[in-house]
Design a protein around this motif. Structure first.
Motif, mmCIF file in Angstrom:
data_model
loop_
_atom_site.group_PDB
_atom_site.id
_atom_site.type_symbol
_atom_site.label_atom_id
_atom_site.label_comp_id
_atom_site.label_asym_id
_atom_site.label_seq_id
_atom_site.Cartn_x
_atom_site.Cartn_y
_atom_site.Cartn_z
ATOM 1 N N MET A 6 -7.337 17.582 13.759
ATOM 2 C CA MET A 6 -6.136 17.858 13.138
ATOM 3 C C MET A 6 -5.317 18.313 14.311
ATOM 4 S SD MET A 6 -7.084 19.937 9.488
ATOM 5 C CE MET A 6 -5.218 20.105 9.166
ATOM 6 N N SER A 7 -4.443 17.456 14.770
ATOM 7 C CA SER A 7 -3.832 17.604 16.022
ATOM 8 C C SER A 7 -2.531 18.737 16.009
ATOM 9 C CB SER A 7 -3.085 16.349 16.704
ATOM 10 O OG SER A 7 -2.255 15.834 15.538
ATOM 11 N N SER A 8 -2.287 19.051 14.700
ATOM 12 C CA SER A 8 -1.223 20.064 14.300
ATOM 13 C C SER A 8 -1.691 21.379 14.601
ATOM 14 C CB SER A 8 -0.639 19.667 12.996
ATOM 15 O OG SER A 8 -1.799 19.832 11.925
ATOM 16 N N LEU A 9 -2.818 21.788 14.762
ATOM 17 C CA LEU A 9 -3.537 22.991 14.854
ATOM 18 C C LEU A 9 -2.873 23.748 16.050
ATOM 19 C CD1 LEU A 9 -7.213 22.396 13.717
ATOM 20 C CD2 LEU A 9 -5.361 23.508 12.367
ATOM 21 N N ASP A 10 -2.719 24.869 16.130
ATOM 22 C CA ASP A 10 -2.332 25.642 17.236
ATOM 23 C C ASP A 10 -3.555 26.454 17.830
ATOM 24 O OD1 ASP A 10 0.474 25.450 16.397
ATOM 25 O OD2 ASP A 10 0.254 27.284 15.028
ATOM 26 N N LEU A 11 -4.473 26.685 17.088
ATOM 27 C CA LEU A 11 -5.840 27.480 17.824
ATOM 28 C C LEU A 11 -6.920 27.097 16.740
ATOM 29 C CD1 LEU A 11 -7.058 30.079 19.080
ATOM 30 C CD2 LEU A 11 -6.143 31.456 17.374
ATOM 31 N N VAL A 12 -8.009 26.977 17.622
ATOM 32 C CA VAL A 12 -9.259 26.778 16.882
ATOM 33 C C VAL A 12 -10.474 27.917 17.274
ATOM 34 C CG1 VAL A 12 -11.510 25.133 16.828
ATOM 35 C CG2 VAL A 12 -9.143 24.146 16.471
ATOM 36 N N LEU A 13 -10.911 28.491 16.408
ATOM 37 C CA LEU A 13 -12.233 29.219 16.772
ATOM 38 C C LEU A 13 -13.393 28.181 16.648
ATOM 39 C CD1 LEU A 13 -11.382 32.455 14.878
ATOM 40 C CD2 LEU A 13 -10.812 31.960 17.340
ATOM 41 N N ARG A 14 -14.116 28.117 17.742
ATOM 42 C CA ARG A 14 -15.060 26.840 17.610
ATOM 43 C C ARG A 14 -16.413 27.512 17.595
ATOM 44 N NH1 ARG A 14 -14.334 21.885 21.132
ATOM 45 N NH2 ARG A 14 -13.252 21.464 19.354
ATOM 46 N N GLY A 15 -17.500 27.045 16.692
ATOM 47 C CA GLY A 15 -18.551 27.255 16.775
ATOM 48 C C GLY A 15 -19.430 28.630 16.331
ATOM 49 N N GLY A 16 -18.520 29.279 15.500
ATOM 50 C CA GLY A 16 -19.057 30.569 15.067
ATOM 51 C C GLY A 16 -19.620 30.524 13.773
ATOM 52 N N ARG A 17 -20.507 31.473 13.429
ATOM 53 C CA ARG A 17 -20.977 31.771 12.184
ATOM 54 C C ARG A 17 -19.939 32.166 11.088
ATOM 55 N NH1 ARG A 17 -25.876 35.688 10.269
ATOM 56 N NH2 ARG A 17 -25.738 35.170 7.776
ATOM 57 N N VAL A 18 -19.287 31.479 10.363
ATOM 58 C CA VAL A 18 -18.311 31.874 9.519
ATOM 59 C C VAL A 18 -18.925 32.387 8.297
ATOM 60 C CG1 VAL A 18 -16.484 30.954 7.928
ATOM 61 C CG2 VAL A 18 -16.597 30.005 10.317
ATOM 62 N N VAL A 19 -18.621 33.588 7.990
ATOM 63 C CA VAL A 19 -19.207 34.316 6.759
ATOM 64 C C VAL A 19 -17.992 34.821 5.869
ATOM 65 C CG1 VAL A 19 -20.656 36.226 5.979
ATOM 66 C CG2 VAL A 19 -21.314 35.136 8.161
ATOM 67 N N ASP A 20 -17.638 33.997 4.945
ATOM 68 C CA ASP A 20 -16.623 34.214 3.812
ATOM 69 C C ASP A 20 -17.197 34.522 2.660
ATOM 70 O OD1 ASP A 20 -14.344 34.558 2.498
ATOM 71 O OD2 ASP A 20 -13.356 32.818 3.061
ATOM 72 N N PRO A 21 -17.475 35.634 2.170
ATOM 73 C CA PRO A 21 -18.070 35.949 0.800
ATOM 74 C C PRO A 21 -17.118 35.440 -0.377
ATOM 75 C CG PRO A 21 -18.514 37.697 2.146
ATOM 76 C CD PRO A 21 -17.476 37.119 2.848
ATOM 77 N N GLY A 22 -15.849 35.687 -0.216
ATOM 78 C CA GLY A 22 -14.982 35.163 -1.263
ATOM 79 C C GLY A 22 -14.881 33.847 -1.648
ATOM 80 N N GLN A 23 -15.363 32.897 -0.616
ATOM 81 C CA GLN A 23 -15.405 31.455 -0.848
ATOM 82 C C GLN A 23 -16.919 31.035 -0.746
ATOM 83 O OE1 GLN A 23 -12.196 28.698 0.850
ATOM 84 N NE2 GLN A 23 -12.566 30.273 2.513
ATOM 85 N N GLY A 24 -17.945 31.971 -0.551
ATOM 86 C CA GLY A 24 -19.461 31.527 -0.941
ATOM 87 C C GLY A 24 -19.774 30.883 0.427
ATOM 88 N N ILE A 25 -18.973 31.220 1.665
ATOM 89 C CA ILE A 25 -19.087 30.225 2.713
ATOM 90 C C ILE A 25 -20.129 31.252 3.784
ATOM 91 C CG2 ILE A 25 -18.161 29.352 4.862
ATOM 92 C CD1 ILE A 25 -15.868 28.532 3.027
ATOM 93 N N ASP A 26 -21.517 30.610 4.154
ATOM 94 C CA ASP A 26 -21.969 31.074 5.499
ATOM 95 C C ASP A 26 -22.592 29.871 6.084
ATOM 96 O OD1 ASP A 26 -23.659 32.338 7.209
ATOM 97 O OD2 ASP A 26 -24.619 33.778 5.707
ATOM 98 N N ALA A 27 -21.850 29.312 7.319
ATOM 99 C CA ALA A 27 -22.177 28.236 7.852
ATOM 100 C C ALA A 27 -21.586 28.276 9.215
ATOM 101 C CB ALA A 27 -21.753 27.227 7.074
#
Length: 383
Positions: free
Chosen positions: A1-22
């Motif tokens: 997505m070339s329209s992005l301003d910033l990317v945080l790359r390669g972290g373990r994303v933990v977002d319990p509200g969405q059930g994400i841990d990856a």
């Protein structure tokens, strides 16, 4: 997505509200979360591999009227320690809230949401040498003034704060809480209620609280502890949870016990939110900051995603800010970047008890409204 301003790359994303841990990249555009994906590109890429990336941490109990009250701390210190939203809990009342808003809330790059104290002067006499409970002088309870100031500042308020207990309200008993509740009902706002030593009792306080109200210092030591002598949970506490009362830690100087926490967790009663109650007398211990308080719960056996849940989506729900506490596309790009260390760490509670833990969470950086702050590693540009 070339329209992005910033990317945080390669972290373990933990977002319990969405059930994400990856392990995912997080893309930001125009101050909002734009995408979560295995690989994203942008002009600005920040490598967070080996880090934990969460929705911006919300500390539900702080005191940040810095320079205006004796207990206030600089909110930028707490931002550098990983928080993107700070909830000030009653530092100011109707008599001094305009100063708090003009000089701190409106000028600080970190989001500050506040509970307005039902006492006209807020928490005005709190130091190592002077301790005057603002609710103990009933002449300062200010329902009429509170109505006017709350109506004028709804955009930055989470509700009303009232402090009851021997230290906060002397012999006033339930009177401050009754006045705060009446005022909150007129405003259709929630309350956060502090409790310390009786009077009043914990049972009396809970009986006057409504669904959505927050009881802070919920794992405090005896007296007014939520546990029974035989290691159970007070029936009034269980009943209050069923009615929708929110139970918040509010560690602070004297309001959190490891023994109580162990008993409550063993009974399946976890707090709804984890907060530090950082102020001038506990920022150098025993509370320190939110990540230290979170670390204590990790070391008490609470899973990482559940600890993060209580400082992100649950806290956002408590202050009725559903746009916070999530990394869902379209949400405000408030992000915390954390390090989880293994080792041997000593933690202390409000009673002086020591917990020897094997884990520690610390802040490695934050993104506030899409802007990278306190980067944990050097940012690089890509063509």
């Amino acid at each position: 997505m070339s329209s992005l301003d910033l990317v945080l790359r390669g972290g373990r994303v933990v977002d319990p509200g969405q059930g994400i841990d990856a392990v995912l990249d997080v893309g930001v555009a125009d101050g909002r979360i734009a995408a979560l994906a295995p690989r994203l590109d942008a002009p600005q890429i920040h490598d967070v591999s080996g880090r934990i990336v969460t929705p911006g941490l919300i500390d539900l109990h702080t005191h940040v009227y810095w320079g205006g009250t004796s207990l206030g701390v600089d909110p930028l210190i707490l931002a550098r320690r990983g928080c993107t939203t700070l909830v000030d809990t009653g530092s100011a009342g109707a008599g001094n809230f305009d100063g708090f808003r003009r000089h701190v809330i409106d000028t600080c790059p970190v989001r500050i949401v506040a509970y307005l104290n039902i006492s006209f002067a807020g928490i005005y006499a709190f130091s190592k040498t002077i301790m005057v409970g603002e609710s103990g002088d009933q002449r300062l309870l200010a329902p009429i003034d509170t109505l006017a100031v709350a109506e004028a500042n709804r955009d930055v308020l989470a509700g009303l704060k009232v402090r009851v207990g021997h230290h906060a309200s002397g012999t006033a008993g339930l009177v401050p809480l009754e006045i705060a509740r009446q005022t909150a009902e007129r405003l259709d706002m929630r309350m956060m209620v502090h409790i310390d030593h009786p009077p009043p009792t914990l049972e009396q306080v809970l009986a006057l609280m409504r669904p959505g109200d927050v009881l802070t210092h919920c794992f405090r030591p005896f007296p007014n502890s939520p546990v029974t002598r035989d290691g159970g949970v007070l029936p009034a506490v269980s009943e209050a949870r069923e009615r929708g009362i929110i139970f918040d830690i509010g560690h602070g100087m004297g309001s959190f016990s490891f023994d109580v926490a162990r008993t409550m967790l063993a009974n399946g009663f976890a707090p709804d939110t984890i907060s530090s109650d950082v102020h001038a007398l506990c920022i150098e211990g025993p509370a320190f900051d939110l990540t230290t308080t979170m670390s204590k719960f990790l070391c008490l056996g609470m899973p990482l995603d559940e600890v993060i849940r209580r400082t992100t989506v649950n806290a956002a729900q408590a202050i009725e800010r559903p746009e916070l506490g999530t990394l869902a596309p379209g949400a405000i790009a408030d992000i915390s970047i954390l390090s989880l260390e293994a080792g041997a760490f000593d933690y202390v509670d409000s009673t002086g008890a020591i917990l020897q833990g094997a884990e520690r969470l610390t802040a490695a950086g934050i993104v506030i409204g899409g802007r990278l702050w306190e980067a944990c590693q050097e940012t690089r540009q890509v063509g």
